[in-house]
Design an enzyme around this catalytic site. Structure first.
Site, PDB file in Angstrom:
ATOM      1  N   GLU A 180       0.818  -1.223   0.000  1.00  0.00           N
ATOM      2  CA  GLU A 180       0.000   0.000   0.000  1.00  0.00           C
ATOM      3  C   GLU A 180       0.847   1.266   0.000  1.00  0.00           C
ATOM      4  OE1 GLU A 180      -0.522  -2.627   1.856  1.00  0.00           O
ATOM      5  OE2 GLU A 180      -2.619  -3.238   1.562  1.00  0.00           O
TER       6      GLU A 180
ATOM      7  N   HIS B 131     -11.320  -4.648  10.079  1.00  0.00           N
ATOM      8  CA  HIS B 131     -11.966  -4.569   8.765  1.00  0.00           C
ATOM      9  C   HIS B 131     -13.240  -3.725   8.811  1.00  0.00           C
ATOM     10  CE1 HIS B 131      -9.103  -7.363   7.260  1.00  0.00           C
ATOM     11  NE2 HIS B 131      -9.790  -7.710   6.197  1.00  0.00           N
TER      12      HIS B 131
END
Lengths: 318, 346
Positions: B61, B130
């Protein structure tokens, strides 16, 4: 280009960088430059050797020790000095300082003060270049400290995967601020790390600008024909302190004998042997006039208006 | 008859139309070209536009954000997609230190037209890592735009506006709104970034719902109407810049403000809105204020606790009623179909 012309170009570029930085160091105690400065004195050959192998339209992403890269790539010198002086005529209108030099017209994309952050940006520019049609290449400059950041490895992996037209250039001066590489990394040379990512590399151990140029030019030519990426590691030596205008051998973290090895390799000395007195004098006169102009320009330029504080946070629609 | 699409379909359509219009738009991120295509939002784009413009990435990322920024600096308009907002934490250095700063720090010499799409997860045991709504982290940073549309119409119009914007935009989607349906015109259109949308007009209380919570606020509004409480529901749509004028106007009329965030309260979007109201409205002492959001813990996975972690239509209606009437009341359990119907594992 003949060897003599190339030697003149190397000499002019290195002389310009050296003399500008010596002038910065001379002026620094007057506090006209209120910005941290990381001098490239002693390390000029890497920027010059690599940038001489590039076109104006190619991209370079310098480090915060970026004066040499900026100048070698053809960045506007007046705008650079004005930037150091915090003036509105600076290349970042006084908002960036020494660590954030930029001149997109010369392909000098902005330098970053956070180690390693410029590496993926250079990869992104290479991605743009690959999608484009003008056969540009991109160069990421970074030090031996940046290779310890995860983003270096992520960037190498992606660039290798996509076979992007990028040259990774490691300016290995052996120190991350005051810590030598042997205390930070295992003893596998950095250029050999590239193999893990399917990236061919080479190494120039002695700061010889001609060797750096030859290695860079060979890689750049292959990048333009669709090969790559490549990594070039150059050992080099920082003569001054990490940040600031002074010598720092008295601090005791490194031995002045290290510098003694590098003084005889000073490209201003070695290149001068191959130049006629006439061409050397001509270069010196031209460069010194340019430097005087640049510092006068910076001195006379206005500081930014207060309205500049809130300007340029966002780019409005065209 | 009005044309109806889901939120996911609206995102896909906006992306496809912008890619057709502008060859500099590229889409990349983990899984963007897999068969599921990020809940359908990127499905089959690679087949239409090719692997050079639509590509999967390594799990990197930090670098991949930098690559997008570098591409944006040099002429492309990348859309970087993250299937969970939690993963943006791995990209913070590039987003905050480079994307947000470059235009200003380099005196306007360059711009960074990148869109970072991310999805807030919920339900089926998404759990602590999440499910985070981290939009407030980005609202804190000058130089970033933060957009969190709730309706399919706004999703399409805001995404097109974000892609055409010359600056970095954090585009926040909630997994629970991806299947919501609504009117979406076929042609490309822009919803300007920085305009709140009044989802329901009312007189007794102003309820602000952020992202999926705007849906729950509308359910609460419906229940409140049955007992004679008229709630105005505002979806800010864009969190930075925030359209505070629309909120001021409503609050000065209703004298009651309830803010419901898809995130935590502390230093969050609700705190920002409340502080702006406190600084700006007249007769502050006459206005009743309340905030709701995630419980101040990481999100638990077990449904029995997860249910308590989020505000819902029932607790929102209860709180609103109390602000208006100063009495306790709650509607019967108002089920959120999108939460109940959601089946994992994704």
């Amino acid at each position: 280009m003949t060897d003599d012309q190339l030697t003149q170009r190397f000499y002019r570029s290195i002389y310009l960088i050296r003399k500008i930085e010596e002038e910065i160091a001379r002026i620094y105690p007057t506090d006209k430059i209120k910005s941290p400065i990381h001098l490239s004195i002693g390390q000029e050959a890497v920027a010059v050797g690599v940038c001489e192998a590039l076109n104006t339209s190619d991209y370079v992403f310098p480090t915060y020790r970026g004066h040499a890269t900026y100048i070698a790539k053809g960045g506007n010198v007046k705008a650079m000095i004005a930037e150091l002086y915090g003036k509105s005529t600076g290349c970042a209108r006084g908002k960036g300082g020494s660590m954030h030099l930029i001149d997109p017209h010369a392909g000098v994309m902005g330098a970053s003060a956070v180690v390693g952050t410029n590496i993926p940006l250079a990869v992104g520019a290479a991605l743009s270049a690959k999608l484009g049609t003008d056969n540009r290449v991109s160069v990421a400059f970074f030090g031996d400290g940046a290779v310890e950041e995860g983003v270096f490895h992520e960037s190498m992996n992606f660039a290798g995967l996509k076979k992007l037209p990028i040259l990774f250039v490691c300016e290995n001066n052996d120190y991350a601020i005051h810590t030598p590489r042997k205390d930070r990394q295992s003893d596998v040379p950095i250029y050999r790390w590239a193999e893990s990512y399917g990236i061919e590399s080479s190494y120039v151990p002695d700061g010889d600008v001609s060797k750096i140029y030859s290695a860079a030019a060979a890689f750049v030519s292959r990048l333009r024909s669709g090969e790559g990426p490549f990594l070039l590691e150059c050992s080099i030596y920082r003569w001054k302190e990490h940040v600031g205008p002074n010598d720092d051998f008295a601090e005791g973290y490194r031995d002045a004998k290290e510098l003694d090895q590098w003084i005889p390799r000073d490209p201003l000395v070695t290149l001068a042997r191959d130049l006629s007195n006439q061409s050397r004098s001509r270069i010196i006169m031209e460069v010194e006039a340019l430097i005087t102009d640049a510092f006068d320009f910076a001195q006379e330029s206005p500081v930014p208006d207060a309205t500049e504080l809130l300007a340029d946070l966002f780019q409005e629609a065209n | 008859m009005k044309r109806i699409l889901t939120y996911s379909e609206a995102i896909l359509e906006a992306t496809r139309q912008e890619m057709e219009r502008d060859p500099s738009v590229i889409v990349y991120g983990l899984g963007v070209n897999d068969p599921r295509g990020i809940y359908g939002t990127t499905r089959a784009l690679h087949e239409q536009f090719g692997n050079a413009r639509v590509f999967d990435t390594p799990i990197s990322e930090d670098a991949m954000t930098g690559v997008g920024i570098g591409a944006a600096l040099t002429g492309l308009r990348p859309i970087h997609v993250h299937i969970r907002m939690d993963f943006l934490l791995l990209a913070m250095n590039q987003i905050v230190n480079i994307a947000a700063k470059s235009h200003y720090m380099y005196g306007g010499a360059v711009s960074v037209p990148i869109v970072v799409r991310s999805i807030i997860g919920r339900s089926w045991g998404q759990g602590a890592q999440h499910s985070q709504g981290l939009h407030a982290l980005f609202m804190h940073i000058p130089g970033l735009r933060v957009v969190a549309p709730t309706t399919p119409y706004d999703a399409k119009g805001c995404l097109i506006a974000s892609i055409r914007d010359n600056n970095p935009v954090l585009f926040v989607e909630h997994r629970m709104v991806h299947n919501l349906k609504g009117h979406v015109p076929e042609e490309a259109y822009v919803v300007p970034l920085g305009q709140a949308r009044i989802l329901a007009q009312g007189d007794h209380i102003t309820i602000i719902g952020i992202s999926h919570m705007a849906v729950e606020c509308m359910r609460a509004q419906h229940e409140l109407a049955k007992v004679g409480v008229s709630a105005e529901v505002i979806d800010p749509v864009c969190l930075s810049p925030l359209d505070m004028q629309s909120i001021f106007r409503s609050v000065e009329r209703t004298k009651r403000l309830l803010i419901v965030d898809s995130g935590w309260l502390s230093c969050g979007a609700s705190a920002e809105i409340l502080a702006s109201v406190a600084e700006s409205v007249e007769d502050l002492g006459q206005i009743k204020l309340k905030r709701m959001g995630y419980a101040p813990v990481p999100c638990p996975t077990t449904p029995s606790l997860e249910r308590l972690f989020y505000p819902n239509a029932q607790t929102i209606a209860q709180a609103a009623y109390n602000l208006v009437k100063n009495e306790d009341w709650a509607p019967e359990d108002v089920t959120a179909q999108e939460v109940i119907e959601f089946r994992g594992p994704f």
